[in-house]
Enzyme design. Structure first.
Site, PDB file in Angstrom:
ATOM      1  N   HIS A  22       7.031  -7.101 -56.163  1.00  0.00           N
ATOM      2  CA  HIS A  22       8.125  -6.160 -56.427  1.00  0.00           C
ATOM      3  C   HIS A  22       7.614  -4.724 -56.432  1.00  0.00           C
ATOM      4  O   HIS A  22       8.173  -3.851 -55.750  1.00  0.00           O
ATOM      5  CB  HIS A  22       8.767  -6.503 -57.772  1.00  0.00           C
ATOM      6  N   GLU A  23       6.574  -4.467 -57.194  1.00  0.00           N
ATOM      7  CA  GLU A  23       6.090  -3.088 -57.309  1.00  0.00           C
ATOM      8  C   GLU A  23       5.472  -2.620 -55.997  1.00  0.00           C
ATOM      9  O   GLU A  23       5.602  -1.444 -55.634  1.00  0.00           O
ATOM     10  CB  GLU A  23       5.100  -2.953 -58.459  1.00  0.00           C
ATOM     11  N   ALA A  64       6.467  -3.393 -65.354  1.00  0.00           N
ATOM     12  CA  ALA A  64       5.506  -2.748 -64.464  1.00  0.00           C
ATOM     13  C   ALA A  64       6.180  -1.537 -63.841  1.00  0.00           C
ATOM     14  O   ALA A  64       7.401  -1.404 -63.867  1.00  0.00           O
ATOM     15  CB  ALA A  64       5.029  -3.720 -63.383  1.00  0.00           C
ATOM     16  N   GLU A 102       6.034   1.306 -60.384  1.00  0.00           N
ATOM     17  CA  GLU A 102       5.599   1.419 -59.003  1.00  0.00           C
ATOM     18  C   GLU A 102       5.000   2.758 -58.637  1.00  0.00           C
ATOM     19  O   GLU A 102       5.005   3.140 -57.459  1.00  0.00           O
ATOM     20  CB  GLU A 102       6.790   1.140 -58.070  1.00  0.00           C
ATOM     21  N   ASN A 103       4.443   3.507 -59.586  1.00  0.00           N
ATOM     22  CA  ASN A 103       3.883   4.826 -59.292  1.00  0.00           C
ATOM     23  C   ASN A 103       3.131   4.820 -57.959  1.00  0.00           C
ATOM     24  O   ASN A 103       2.325   3.939 -57.709  1.00  0.00           O
ATOM     25  CB  ASN A 103       2.901   5.244 -60.395  1.00  0.00           C
TER      26      ASN A 103
END
Length: 879
Positions: free
Chosen positions: A304-305, A269, A271-272
């Site tokens: 997390h993201e 994944a 995290e934008n």
């Protein structure tokens, strides 16, 4: 970003010592996308200013771009003003402040590397970390250039969702059936956090009210018809947002937060800012198609993201050497969240198992590197277990050293001081040094040294003085380019038990009051500490909670581990005692010196642990999971995989025979009742039921096979279904073949489930497993261009089926090398991540090591090899 499989660190090329601030800073970025699958036009307008003095030319990164035009302050550039190469454009004679405009054409359909802008399932997606943005437009593609972005996206109406970072400020219809959307991100960010998604997507929407009362819109986008399957992810997101407010004081900063699922994704994944992009396997779940592990991973990765919004986005890394500043810290944060959601002890054991399975081998091999390396060649190879998992352990160690209150004070200062900046490890550590007034340079050394510290503890009890002296030693084996290591600060959380397993009190060094547990920290190569006030000779319980990422050897009688296994109030150390006992017993059998009496005693102890009504089912399931074949190979090189497999099977078979009645009763008593729930308690019951069935199948009697078949047939959830199939896989034969075929027929239209189907067969211990895996590469459902599918079959076989991968003929090695060479032609990132099983050749007996080295050499000799694969294969072979 969450990585699905860690890659080893890369070879020299870019060096930390050579870091220089960027020659130009970018204040504003305006991007205009005219999307078309094979011919997307991207216009970029950058507002730049010189950073410092001098008259250096403007150098912008770009890869695979077809340039159309360049302009400065609206005036087209003459051809003699710039030079374009395959990697960058250099513009000469630029002023100190100006606007640079470029227009390029790119081909998202042809982008099978899945970096930059690409298509998947008829939609557009981006992946820009680490250096993917340069595949979209010309830009100074480095994390210390932070800018505000305004993005206009134009596409045909067949792409109804047009998404990017930040806030939607305009949208509308155009002529010829096209439409547009304009997004603006008010927070400066590095280009690796840019995101764009366009296509037909289903939506699940909710709201979250922050601690200060702001309402945030939450939107999760998935394939049409899949929205109900992200309800758990939405719930996890809301819990993570609240947890971050309560534990770190961090509120979300925009009015909209979005996550989009995509099947074709190299990572786990990303995290934008405001628009996270997820591998669909880490977002979509329902009871019929997802296992409890899927639910756990979704909960963890969503957190997390989201946590990256502050530890990664608002505060980012100055350069890619500092990657652990954002990733190690954020992994620690998501582990802490998961511990609060699922139980601290059980979650800690799972985290340590993952660390030992992924990071310890990295530390022990040719690809060992510090959590902050000082060089790399190919940044894609830098997303490693050392950076992520060991980085998290260093943050945990720091918190243990200074205490939770000072850790929180240090984090508050970190957020206050560095918001909106790109930072280093030194910046991070300085905040904790300032709030505590302590010299924390020893913690910095943890980031700078490769290798796993080995700690030895020799206890000496003085009955007359009622003292226990602990002779402590630490050492780290030499690693490439780093022969001499400095001692590190190592906190050992310890307690004492008596001969009956009761906790003893003691007075720790520097203390005046007795305690049942204390943290002893030593930072010298050799040191002796003394505990006082001890009534009788104790059983030492050290490294409780795995308080430091080290290996510990205690000079003690074998009886001590049985006492800890039965009685230690620290559940990690109870589990650890069982693991070390089982490991030593299996390794003795590997060496043809079986301790049959010890094996029987261990099995009896397991039986007592299973009968302990005070233990949670999830913990019992972990006790039953013996050290893996990979763990044993790491513990006793040079490893013989076939002998290890036989030794492990022998101990499992003994447990199945001795504890049959108890296991059968547990299996019968844990039949799921009522509706499915993904909560920790229910998941623990399913885990224990699957674990006892797995152990029973080591005997593989007709009644065991019938039990496993009934288990699978009656399953109402994917965890139970796969538990039954995995048990049948051990026995093989008609029952297994029939069940596997029926499973495919039922789930053939569910890609995430079929990934599980491929992975199940890749783990088969049957002698013809490799032949079946080769056959499956030709299956209509197999597509090597889809990373999830490739990993499910090829990576699972190489990493999770050691007895068949390490076939004495070398056929497993040849198969993996062939796959690496083939996939490297279009996706070097995924190809490079498959090298680790071959790179560990030093851990295996000479005849196997020679075959593995030969395949590495064959890979290196392949024409047109990517830098990703060439670098890691060469490093793995180097002496």
């Amino acid at each position: 970003m969450t990585d699905i499989a860690s890659a080893p660190e890369s070879a020299p090329g870019v060096r930390l010592a050579d870091y220089r601030p960027p020659a130009f800073l970018v204040d504003e970025v305006h991007l205009d996308f005219r999307l078309a699958p094979s011919s997307t036009r991207v216009t970029a307008r950058l507002t730049l200013r010189r950073n410092g003095g001098g008259d250096a030319p403007l150098v912008l990164n770009g890869r695979g771009l077809t340039p159309i035009r360049f302009a400065i302050d609206g005036i087209p550039l003459a051809a003699d003003r710039y030079t374009v190469t395959s990697e960058d454009v250099t513009v000469r004679g630029v002023p100190d402040a100006f606007t640079f405009e470029s227009e390029v054409e790119i081909d998202p359909d042809a982008n099978r590397a899945l970096e930059g802008l690409y298509t998947s399932g008829g939609r557009f997606y981006t992946q820009c970390e680490a250096e993917g943005f340069r595949r979209i437009t010309w830009f100074p593609d480095r994390p210390d250039v932070l800018a505000r972005y305004t993005v206009r996206i134009e596409a045909e109406a067949t792409y109804p969702r047009l998404l990017s970072n930040g806030n939607l400020i305009d949208e509308g219809k155009l002529e010829n059936g096209r439409h547009y959307a304009v997004w603006q991100d008010p927070f400066p960010k590095p280009c690796y956090l840019f995101a764009l998604v366009a296509g037909d997507l289903d939506l699940l929407e909710d709201r979250f009210v922050t601690a200060s009362g702001r309402s945030v819109v939450l939107r999760l986008f998935v394939d049409p018809g899949q929205a109900p399957r992200v309800a758990y992810a939405m719930d996890a997101l809301k819990r993570a947002m609240r947890w971050d407010e309560e534990n770190y004081g961090r509120e979300y900063d925009l009015d909209l937060f979005m996550i989009v699922a995509v099947r074709d994704f190299n990572m786990g994944a990303m995290e934008n800012k405001g628009l996270n992009i997820f591998n669909s396997s880490l977002l979509i779940a329902d009871p019929e198609t997802a296992t409890d592990l899927d639910y756990e991973r979704i909960e963890s990765v969503v957190a997390h993201e989201y946590f990256h919004n502050w530890t990664g986005n608002r505060i980012t890394c100055r350069d890619w050497f500092q990657l652990c500043v954002k990733e190690g810290l954020t992994v620690f944060r998501d582990q802490s969240f998961s511990a609060d959601m699922r139980g601290e002890a059980v979650q800690r054991i799972k985290d340590v198992r993952a660390l030992r399975a992924r990071q310890f081998p990295e530390d022990a091999g040719p690809l060992a590197h510090p959590a902050r390396p000082d060089h790399y060649r190919k940044i894609d190879n830098f997303y490693t277990a050392t950076v992520y998992e060991k980085g998290a352990e260093i943050v945990r160690l720091l918190r243990t050293l200074i205490g939770p209150d000072d850790y929180r004070r240090g984090m508050d200062l970190y957020f206050q001081r560095f918001d909106g900046q790109a930072v280093t490890v030194e910046d991070f550590i300085s905040c904790f040094a300032e709030v505590t007034g302590r010299d924390l340079s020893g913690v910095l050394s943890w980031y700078l040294q490769a290798g796993t510290p080995e700690v030895s503890v020799t206890p000496r009890y003085d009955a007359g003085a009622k003292t226990l002296s602990l002779d402590l030693r630490q050492a780290v084996a030499p690693t490439r380019g780093m022969a001499d290591k400095v001692p590190l600060p190592i906190p050992l959380r310890l307690g004492l038990l008596d001969a009956e397993g009761r906790q003893q009190s003691f007075i720790a060094p520097g203390a005046v009051e007795p305690t049942g547990e204390a943290i002893v920290t030593f930072d010298k190569a050799e040191e002796t500490v003394t505990l006082t006030g001890i009534a009788e000779e104790p059983v030492l319980s050290t490294l409780r909670g795995f308080s430091a990422p080290v290996t510990v050897t205690v000079a003690e009688p074998g009886e001590s581990r049985f006492i800890r296994l039965a009685n230690d109030p620290d559940l990690f150390n109870r589990w650890e005692a069982g693991q070390s006992l089982a490991r030593d017993l299996m390794l003795a059998r590997v060496k043809s010196k079986p301790d049959t009496a010890g094996e029987r005693r261990f099995v009896d102890a397991l039986g007592r642990a299973m009968a302990d009504q005070s233990s949670e089912p999830a913990f019992k399931a972990l006790l039953l999971a013996l050290p893996s074949e990979q763990d044993l190979a790491l513990a006793a090189p040079p490893a013989d995989p076939a002998a290890i497999h036989e030794a492990r099977d022998a101990l499992r078979k003994l447990a199945a025979e001795v504890l049959r009645g108890q296991f059968e009763a547990l299996h019968d008593g844990l039949v799921p009742m009522g509706a499915f729930s993904p909560d920790a308690e229910s998941a623990g019951r399913r885990a224990l039921r699957n674990a006892v069935l797995d152990m029973l199948m080591a005997a593989g009697t007709p009644s065991d096979i019938a039990r496993a078949k009934a288990h699978a047939d009656a399953a109402r959830d994917m965890t139970t279904s796969l538990g039954g199939l995995s048990a049948l896989m051990q026995a093989g034969g008609a029952a297994y073949d029939s069940a596997v075929a029926a499973f495919y027929t039922r789930w053939q239209d569910e890609p995430l489930v079929i990934d599980k189907w491929f992975a199940l067969q890749a783990r088969s211990p049957a002698s013809d497993a490799l032949d079946k895996v080769k056959t499956l590469t030709g299956h209509p459902a197999f597509d090597a261009k889809t990373p999830n599918r490739f990993r499910a079959l090829v990576a699972t076989f190489a990493q999770m089926n050691p007895v068949r991968f390490h076939d004495p003929s070398g056929a497993g090695y040849r198969f993996l090398a062939d796959q690496i060479i083939a996939i490297d032609r279009f996706n070097p990132q995924v190809a490079a991540r498959q090298l680790e099983p071959l790179g560990g050749w030093r851990r295996y007996k000479p005849e196997l090591a020679a075959l593995m080295k030969a395949e590495l050499a064959r890979i290196l000799a392949s024409p047109d090899l990517s830098p990703n694969v060439a670098e890691l294969a060469g490093k793995a072979l180097a002496e």
